[in-house]
Scaffold this motif. Sequence first.
Motif, PDB file in Angstrom:
ATOM      1  N   LEU A  96     -45.217 -81.585 181.101  1.00  0.00           N
ATOM      2  CA  LEU A  96     -44.577 -82.829 181.531  1.00  0.00           C
ATOM      3  C   LEU A  96     -45.562 -83.989 181.540  1.00  0.00           C
ATOM      4  O   LEU A  96     -45.218 -85.109 181.154  1.00  0.00           O
ATOM      5  N   PHE A  97     -46.781 -83.717 181.978  1.00  0.00           N
ATOM      6  CA  PHE A  97     -47.813 -84.746 182.008  1.00  0.00           C
ATOM      7  C   PHE A  97     -48.089 -85.270 180.595  1.00  0.00           C
ATOM      8  O   PHE A  97     -48.178 -86.477 180.377  1.00  0.00           O
ATOM      9  N   VAL A  98     -48.194 -84.378 179.623  1.00  0.00           N
ATOM     10  CA  VAL A  98     -48.438 -84.775 178.230  1.00  0.00           C
ATOM     11  C   VAL A  98     -47.260 -85.597 177.708  1.00  0.00           C
ATOM     12  O   VAL A  98     -47.453 -86.617 177.036  1.00  0.00           O
ATOM     13  N   VAL A  99     -46.050 -85.185 178.015  1.00  0.00           N
ATOM     14  CA  VAL A  99     -44.867 -85.928 177.571  1.00  0.00           C
ATOM     15  C   VAL A  99     -44.856 -87.331 178.172  1.00  0.00           C
ATOM     16  O   VAL A  99     -44.585 -88.310 177.481  1.00  0.00           O
ATOM     17  N   VAL A 100     -45.164 -87.448 179.459  1.00  0.00           N
ATOM     18  CA  VAL A 100     -45.201 -88.754 180.121  1.00  0.00           C
ATOM     19  C   VAL A 100     -46.260 -89.648 179.472  1.00  0.00           C
ATOM     20  O   VAL A 100     -46.012 -90.829 179.203  1.00  0.00           O
ATOM     21  N   LEU A 101     -47.433 -89.109 179.181  1.00  0.00           N
ATOM     22  CA  LEU A 101     -48.476 -89.892 178.516  1.00  0.00           C
ATOM     23  C   LEU A 101     -48.023 -90.361 177.142  1.00  0.00           C
ATOM     24  O   LEU A 101     -48.237 -91.521 176.759  1.00  0.00           O
ATOM     25  N   TYR A 102     -47.396 -89.477 176.388  1.00  0.00           N
ATOM     26  CA  TYR A 102     -46.926 -89.825 175.048  1.00  0.00           C
ATOM     27  C   TYR A 102     -45.868 -90.923 175.109  1.00  0.00           C
ATOM     28  O   TYR A 102     -45.933 -91.908 174.376  1.00  0.00           O
ATOM     29  N   VAL A 103     -44.893 -90.764 175.979  1.00  0.00           N
ATOM     30  CA  VAL A 103     -43.810 -91.744 176.097  1.00  0.00           C
ATOM     31  C   VAL A 103     -44.355 -93.097 176.552  1.00  0.00           C
ATOM     32  O   VAL A 103     -43.969 -94.137 176.023  1.00  0.00           O
ATOM     33  N   THR A 104     -45.268 -93.089 177.511  1.00  0.00           N
ATOM     34  CA  THR A 104     -45.875 -94.335 177.980  1.00  0.00           C
ATOM     35  C   THR A 104     -46.609 -95.041 176.846  1.00  0.00           C
ATOM     36  O   THR A 104     -46.474 -96.250 176.655  1.00  0.00           O
ATOM     37  N   SER A 105     -47.360 -94.279 176.069  1.00  0.00           N
ATOM     38  CA  SER A 105     -48.090 -94.850 174.936  1.00  0.00           C
ATOM     39  C   SER A 105     -47.129 -95.420 173.900  1.00  0.00           C
ATOM     40  O   SER A 105     -47.351 -96.509 173.356  1.00  0.00           O
TER      41      SER A 105
END
Length: 143
Positions: free
Chosen positions: A6-15
């Motif tokens: 989930l953390f990786v997905v949040v970082l990707y979406v934010t970027s």
Amino acid sequence: MLFACLFVVVLYVTSLIEREQIDSLRGRLTTEARMLSTEQLAQGNHVDVWVKDAAARAEARVTIVDCNGTALADSEQDAETAGAANQPEIQAALHGTSGNSTRRSLTTNQETLYVAIPVHNPDSAAAALRREMSRVVASLPAL
């Protein structure tokens, strides 16, 4: 493991959202610069007054340079104005194409988006608009 994914997905979406916001801002600044440059052609000798008014309306810093890259007018006179001719977006505009770049402002120490367009006016060769990236990042939705 789930938290890490989930953390990786949040970082990707934010970027991804940040990149889209920056691309949108680049497009808006280019459009604003084109509209402002047509006004500037009509203003004649009142460039200093016009630049300050244009900057307030565009919510961006506005600089007009001559064919040598020397600033004729700037809405915020500072150390960066002196080096305008060496900036890649100004060089592109002086060579007849729109230019843009992102770099840390020497004045504000903030990531700033710079856009410049050629202006077909005997007195000025390019118009540049700048906006700090922190405004874009601050407008991102909280995830």
